[in-house]
Write a protein that holds these residues in place. Structure first.
Motif, short mmCIF file in Angstrom:
data_model
loop_
_atom_site.label_atom_id
_atom_site.label_comp_id
_atom_site.label_asym_id
_atom_site.label_seq_id
_atom_site.Cartn_x
_atom_site.Cartn_y
_atom_site.Cartn_z
N ALA A 32 -7.54 -19.13 -16.01
CA ALA A 32 -6.91 -18.72 -17.26
C ALA A 32 -5.51 -18.22 -16.94
O ALA A 32 -5.29 -17.56 -15.92
CB ALA A 32 -7.72 -17.61 -17.94
N ASP A 33 -4.55 -18.55 -17.80
CA ASP A 33 -3.17 -18.11 -17.64
C ASP A 33 -2.77 -17.37 -18.91
O ASP A 33 -2.58 -17.97 -19.97
CB ASP A 33 -2.26 -19.31 -17.41
N LEU A 34 -2.69 -16.04 -18.79
CA LEU A 34 -2.37 -15.18 -19.93
C LEU A 34 -1.03 -14.49 -19.71
O LEU A 34 -0.80 -13.38 -20.20
CB LEU A 34 -3.47 -14.15 -20.12
N MET A 35 -0.14 -15.13 -18.99
CA MET A 35 1.19 -14.58 -18.73
C MET A 35 2.14 -15.09 -19.80
O MET A 35 2.28 -16.30 -19.99
CB MET A 35 1.67 -15.00 -17.34
N GLY A 36 2.80 -14.15 -20.47
CA GLY A 36 3.73 -14.55 -21.52
C GLY A 36 4.42 -13.34 -22.12
O GLY A 36 4.18 -12.19 -21.71
N PRO A 37 5.30 -13.54 -23.09
CA PRO A 37 5.97 -12.42 -23.74
C PRO A 37 4.97 -11.53 -24.47
O PRO A 37 4.05 -12.01 -25.14
CB PRO A 37 6.93 -13.10 -24.74
N MET A 38 5.13 -10.23 -24.32
CA MET A 38 4.31 -9.26 -25.03
C MET A 38 5.06 -7.94 -25.11
O MET A 38 6.01 -7.72 -24.35
CB MET A 38 2.95 -9.05 -24.35
N PRO A 39 4.66 -7.05 -26.01
CA PRO A 39 5.30 -5.73 -26.04
C PRO A 39 5.04 -4.97 -24.74
O PRO A 39 3.97 -5.08 -24.14
CB PRO A 39 4.62 -5.04 -27.23
N TYR A 40 6.03 -4.20 -24.31
CA TYR A 40 5.85 -3.37 -23.11
C TYR A 40 4.62 -2.48 -23.27
O TYR A 40 3.81 -2.35 -22.35
CB TYR A 40 7.10 -2.53 -22.87
N MET A 41 4.46 -1.87 -24.44
CA MET A 41 3.30 -1.00 -24.64
C MET A 41 2.00 -1.79 -24.60
O MET A 41 0.95 -1.26 -24.24
CB MET A 41 3.43 -0.23 -25.95
N GLY A 42 2.06 -3.07 -24.96
CA GLY A 42 0.87 -3.91 -24.84
C GLY A 42 0.45 -4.10 -23.40
O GLY A 42 -0.73 -4.07 -23.08
N MET A 43 1.44 -4.29 -22.52
CA MET A 43 1.10 -4.41 -21.10
C MET A 43 0.61 -3.09 -20.55
O MET A 43 -0.31 -3.06 -19.72
CB MET A 43 2.32 -4.89 -20.31
N GLN A 44 1.21 -1.98 -20.99
CA GLN A 44 0.79 -0.67 -20.51
C GLN A 44 -0.66 -0.36 -20.87
O GLN A 44 -1.30 0.44 -20.19
CB GLN A 44 1.71 0.40 -21.09
N SER A 45 -1.15 -0.95 -21.94
CA SER A 45 -2.52 -0.66 -22.38
C SER A 45 -3.46 -1.85 -22.23
O SER A 45 -4.62 -1.79 -22.66
CB SER A 45 -2.52 -0.20 -23.85
N LEU A 46 -2.98 -2.94 -21.60
CA LEU A 46 -3.76 -4.17 -21.53
C LEU A 46 -5.12 -3.98 -20.86
O LEU A 46 -6.12 -4.57 -21.26
CB LEU A 46 -2.95 -5.23 -20.76
N LEU A 47 -5.17 -3.13 -19.83
CA LEU A 47 -6.40 -2.95 -19.06
C LEU A 47 -7.27 -1.82 -19.59
O LEU A 47 -8.36 -1.59 -19.04
CB LEU A 47 -6.05 -2.70 -17.59
N ASP A 48 -6.83 -1.11 -20.61
CA ASP A 48 -7.58 0.04 -21.11
C ASP A 48 -9.04 -0.26 -21.43
O ASP A 48 -9.93 0.55 -21.11
CB ASP A 48 -6.91 0.62 -22.36
N PRO A 49 -9.35 -1.40 -22.09
CA PRO A 49 -10.76 -1.64 -22.45
C PRO A 49 -11.70 -1.72 -21.25
O PRO A 49 -12.91 -1.52 -21.39
CB PRO A 49 -10.70 -2.99 -23.20
#
Length: 470
Positions: free
Chosen positions: A302-319
């Motif tokens: 899977a390739d999930l690399m792309g544009p996203m909000p900085y805060m989205g990356m900061q919380s991406l692993l939270d779940p």
């Protein structure tokens, strides 16, 4: 001293006097909110403090420190309450809880923020991103800013802007004798040096001032998942790429087990995989050239690399890192030689739970350019930080999982200088604290400890013992 004994020593009148001097609240055993108030993120630390003082400001912290000193109570200081090594809670002592101190003031012209010590990175990012600014923060947004920063602070901006502690410009500290001091390059400079990597040894930090940098609001970031069969190839090619990566790009290799998430094929759920995570801290369009080779390390699941909000990356692993699991983190600074990769793959194949992982954090860039003597965090020479994580939703068998992490760390550390990341020592054993600092740095930290906490009131940390306690 048991809780019952503590209640006998700390009578209602004594506690009432403490409460009268606070704007915050005191939570005691038997109160309806006690079990919630004593609980920390890391369930492997199930402690019963005699008192929890929920401070609303610096004056409350002063009062709590004075009370702890007068009653000779063990002190735990709590910010975000992740408590990886259990330092933000204790049995029978007093917890100075800063979580209600969660304000921040951003100066977008000077690119500075003054942040109260109870903030989490999600809180702080929310304030700074309103101005398109950020500082190196944690990989999980629920992490508290204080302990993270005082121990160094490795995050997605570490290669572009250095550690969180490298960006600390001042701190307000309540010392063991109840004084309030401002530590920066001009006032209390030795304390300021020590706070940047020396942990919570020197007092209660009540606010932190950071240098901010233009970041986001959109970044190029995300995850690429590779199969276990390609693990050696992926890590070897990643190692070769890191020598050429621009400072804007920070990457992490995660040897883990595929969770049952919808973007992964069902047949890989529960199998061991290699996850390449990264963020380009510049314009997303400019990052494509840097990120492109990461997509060709192997054959992505899977390739999930792309544009996203900085805060989205900061919380991406939270779940994947919610509260209530049992956690043990340890670490080693290493060089990813062929032999080191062999060791990492051997340990990956023996992880005791699907939630146990090995993380390889890419360093270098701005992190490496800070002179070793500039801060107490002086481990600047290694190219990779390996975090070894034992994690389980259950207490049963967790001691064996911890032993796996310790043995894995021992084998992996042979491929470096034996040094550790002070935020992830696993516990406060003296040999592990020493492994976090060169001898000369440790001795300098002792001198600072002698000045600001000679009786070792603040010892629930990766403890630098003062001379009188050695």
């Amino acid at each position: 001293m048991s809780i019952d004994a503590a209640k006998g020593v700390l009578g209602d009148a004594t506690i009432g006097e403490l409460e009268a001097g606070l704007r915050g609240t005191v939570v005691r055993p038997g109160d309806a909110s006690y079990d919630q108030a004593r609980t920390v993120w890391n369930a492997s630390h199930d402690k019963h403090p005699a008192l929890i003082v929920r401070c609303t400001g610096t004056a409350d912290v002063i009062r709590a420190v004075e009370f702890a000193r007068s009653e000779d109570l063990l002190v735990a200081v709590r910010g975000g309450a992740h408590s990886i090594a259990g330092f933000s809670t204790c049995d029978d002592g007093i917890v100075i809880d800063l979580s209600a101190m969660n304000g921040a003031v951003v100066d977008p012209v000077r690119r500075r923020v003054v942040a109260q010590a109870g903030l989490t990175w999600g809180d702080l990012d929310h304030e700074t991103q309103a101005f398109g600014l950020a500082v190196t923060g944690g990989l999980i947004s629920t992490t508290g800013i204080s302990g993270f920063t005082l121990g160094g602070g490795v995050g997605w901006l570490v290669r572009r802007h250095g550690l969180a502690s490298d960006n600390l410009t001042a701190a307000e500290v309540v010392t063991a004798d109840g004084r309030v001091v401002r530590a920066d390059e001009r006032e209390h400079p030795e304390l300021f040096w020590a706070l940047r990597g020396g942990g919570g040894n020197f007092g209660v930090v009540t606010s932190l001032e950071y240098q901010l940098h233009p970041v986001g609001p959109q970044v190029l970031a995300g995850l690429i998942v590779y199969p276990l069969a390609e693990a050696r190839q992926v890590i070897t090619r990643w190692r070769e790429l890191t020598a050429q990566m621009p400072d804007e790009l920070t990457t992490v290799v995660n040897l883990t087990t595929a969770p049952p998430l919808p973007f992964l094929p069902e047949e890989v759920h529960g199998t061991r995989v290699v996850v390449l995570a990264g963020m380009y801290a510049g314009p997303p369009a400019a990052g494509e050239a840097a990120v492109g080779p990461l997509r060709r390390l192997g054959t992505p699941i899977a390739d999930l690399m792309g544009p996203m909000p900085y805060m989205g990356m900061q919380s991406l692993l939270d779940p994947l890192w919610t509260a209530g699991a049992h956690n043990y983190f340890t670490s080693a600074f290493i060089e990813p030689s062929d032999a080191a990769i062999d060791a990492l793959l051997r340990q990956h194949l023996t992880t005791p739970t699907p939630f146990s992982e090995l993380h390889l954090h890419q360093l270098g860039g701005a992190f490496a350019r800070v002179p070793a003597e500039a801060t107490a965090f002086s481990q600047r020479e290694a190219s990779v930080l390996c975090n070894v994580i034992a994690r389980s939703p259950e207490a049963t068998g967790f001691d064996a999982h911890v032993e796996w992490a310790r043995e894995a760390r021992k084998e992996i550390a042979r491929h470096g200088r034996g040094t550790m990341y002070v935020n992830f020592t696993g516990d406060a054993a003296e040999d592990k604290v020493h492994a976090s600092y060169p001898d000369a740095v440790h001795e300098r930290l002792v001198r600072v400890k002698d000045t600001y906490d000679p009786t070792n009131m603040f010892r629930l940390n990766q403890n630098i013992r003062p001379s009188a306690a050695r």
